[in-house]
Scaffold this active site. Structure first.
Site, PDB file in Angstrom:
ATOM      1  N   HIS A 130      29.100 -55.707 -25.094  1.00  0.00           N
ATOM      2  CA  HIS A 130      29.804 -55.179 -26.271  1.00  0.00           C
ATOM      3  C   HIS A 130      29.376 -53.737 -26.543  1.00  0.00           C
ATOM      4  O   HIS A 130      30.219 -52.868 -26.817  1.00  0.00           O
ATOM      5  CB  HIS A 130      29.482 -56.064 -27.477  1.00  0.00           C
ATOM      6  N   GLU A 131      28.081 -53.470 -26.461  1.00  0.00           N
ATOM      7  CA  GLU A 131      27.598 -52.107 -26.712  1.00  0.00           C
ATOM      8  C   GLU A 131      28.059 -51.145 -25.626  1.00  0.00           C
ATOM      9  O   GLU A 131      28.396 -49.988 -25.908  1.00  0.00           O
ATOM     10  CB  GLU A 131      26.067 -52.106 -26.816  1.00  0.00           C
ATOM     11  N   HIS A 134      31.523 -50.043 -26.394  1.00  0.00           N
ATOM     12  CA  HIS A 134      31.562 -48.938 -27.353  1.00  0.00           C
ATOM     13  C   HIS A 134      31.368 -47.600 -26.639  1.00  0.00           C
ATOM     14  O   HIS A 134      32.035 -46.615 -26.954  1.00  0.00           O
ATOM     15  CB  HIS A 134      30.458 -49.104 -28.398  1.00  0.00           C
ATOM     16  N   GLU A 201      35.343 -52.545 -33.629  1.00  0.00           N
ATOM     17  CA  GLU A 201      34.592 -53.760 -33.302  1.00  0.00           C
ATOM     18  C   GLU A 201      35.451 -54.761 -32.547  1.00  0.00           C
ATOM     19  O   GLU A 201      35.004 -55.371 -31.572  1.00  0.00           O
ATOM     20  CB  GLU A 201      34.023 -54.387 -34.576  1.00  0.00           C
TER      21      GLU A 201
END
Length: 319
Positions: A130-131, A134, A201
């Protein structure tokens, strides 16, 4: 669609900033506001990652000091086609993580010791994917710009409160314009910042699930992190609430999910979206952990969370 929406929100934020400058000082004030915004964004562009990592006293690790954790990030970065980011550990009992950096070539990811201790290998991989999403989507730069503009608008609002607006007869600001600069503009900027955070998100959840190939592991991680975040305080985040939007789950004890002022979407909604993605991918259970070459353990530990006193090897649920 997310890129277009984010661009529109950023354009609105810039226009709002210049409008506040106009309300305070007319055309001259608008130009000054634009110059200040450019200077602040330039500084943030080059230094935001260092500032945030310093706020949380993050310690950089490598394949020797944190072999499993570093290996997870390295494998996922390769799968995503990204340069290897710098990898950090934050000594905090609250499970959480964030990414920072102005571009993929100058990026960093950070996970708390609480996250590395409490989550499984697959869940940690989901969080770090997930990071990395980003970073790949350049959300870290977008959020830095919006946070800087929101802070600058609030600063201008405070200036208007103490010094008033332009009283020139050719500039009909009056008390109404001053109130707009003091109250409405900072509030609108905050709402735009939060809207961008919530939009990003969902996008990072989906891309992160694609990177790690395991939407259900990320969904499980979100559930466990959200549950712990409400019980375990993150004192560094409480001292720096402006950084809350960077984390995968809001780290602040006083936050309220799924409302107008939330920096993150409702966790249950995020989990439901990931479950739908898993169904699309025909996944009904969490895949087994991939085989890995045994990593050499280190006698040197960068944070107190992994082996008090630095005499023990890194610990985690997969070690």
């Amino acid at each position: 669609m997310n890129i277009v929406r984010t661009a529109m929100l950023l354009a609105f934020m810039t226009a709002l900033f210049m409008a506040v400058g106009f309300l305070i000082g007319g055309r001259g004030g608008m130009m000054v506001a634009l110059v200040v915004a450019a200077a602040m964004n330039l500084f943030s562009y080059w230094n935001s990652d260092k500032m945030v990592l310093r706020m949380y006293n993050a310690q950089e690790v490598d394949a020797r000091t944190a072999p499993e954790y570093y290996g997870i990030v390295q494998r996922l970065a390769q799968q995503a086609g990204l340069p290897m980011p710098r990898v950090y550990v934050i000594d905090s009992p609250q499970p959480n993580a964030f990414a920072t950096g102005r571009n993929p070539e100058n990026a960093a990811v950070a996970a708390s010791t609480g996250l590395l201790h409490a989550l499984s290998y697959e869940e940690v991989a989901g969080v770090m994917a997930h990071e990395l999403a980003h970073i790949q989507n350049r959300d870290t730069l977008t959020m830095t710009i919006t946070a800087t503009l929101a802070g600058a608008i609030s600063m201008l609002g405070n200036f208007a409160f103490f010094f008033g607006g332009n009283r020139d007869n050719n500039h009909p600001i009056g008390i109404v314009g001053t109130l707009l600069a003091v109250i409405v503009a900072p509030l609108a900027a905050m709402l735009v910042q939060m809207a961008i955070s919530r939009t990003r998100e969902y996008s990072a959840d989906r891309r992160g699930a694609e990177i790690c190939g395991n939407p259900l592991a990320l969904a499980s991680a979100l559930s466990r992190i959200a549950s712990a975040a409400g019980r375990v305080p993150n004192y560094s985040a409480e001292r720096n609430p402006a950084t809350a939007h960077m984390f995968i789950i809001n780290p602040l004890s006083g936050e309220r999910m799924d409302n107008l002022f939330s920096t993150h979407p409702n966790t249950e909604n995020r989990i439901a979206a990931l479950q739908r993605l898993a169904a699309e991918m025909n996944l009904s259970s969490t895949p087994a952990r991939p085989a890995a070459t045994p990593a050499r353990r280190s006698r040197s530990v960068p944070t107190a969370g992994w082996g008090r006193g630095g005499s023990e090897p890194p610990k985690g649920p997969w070690s």
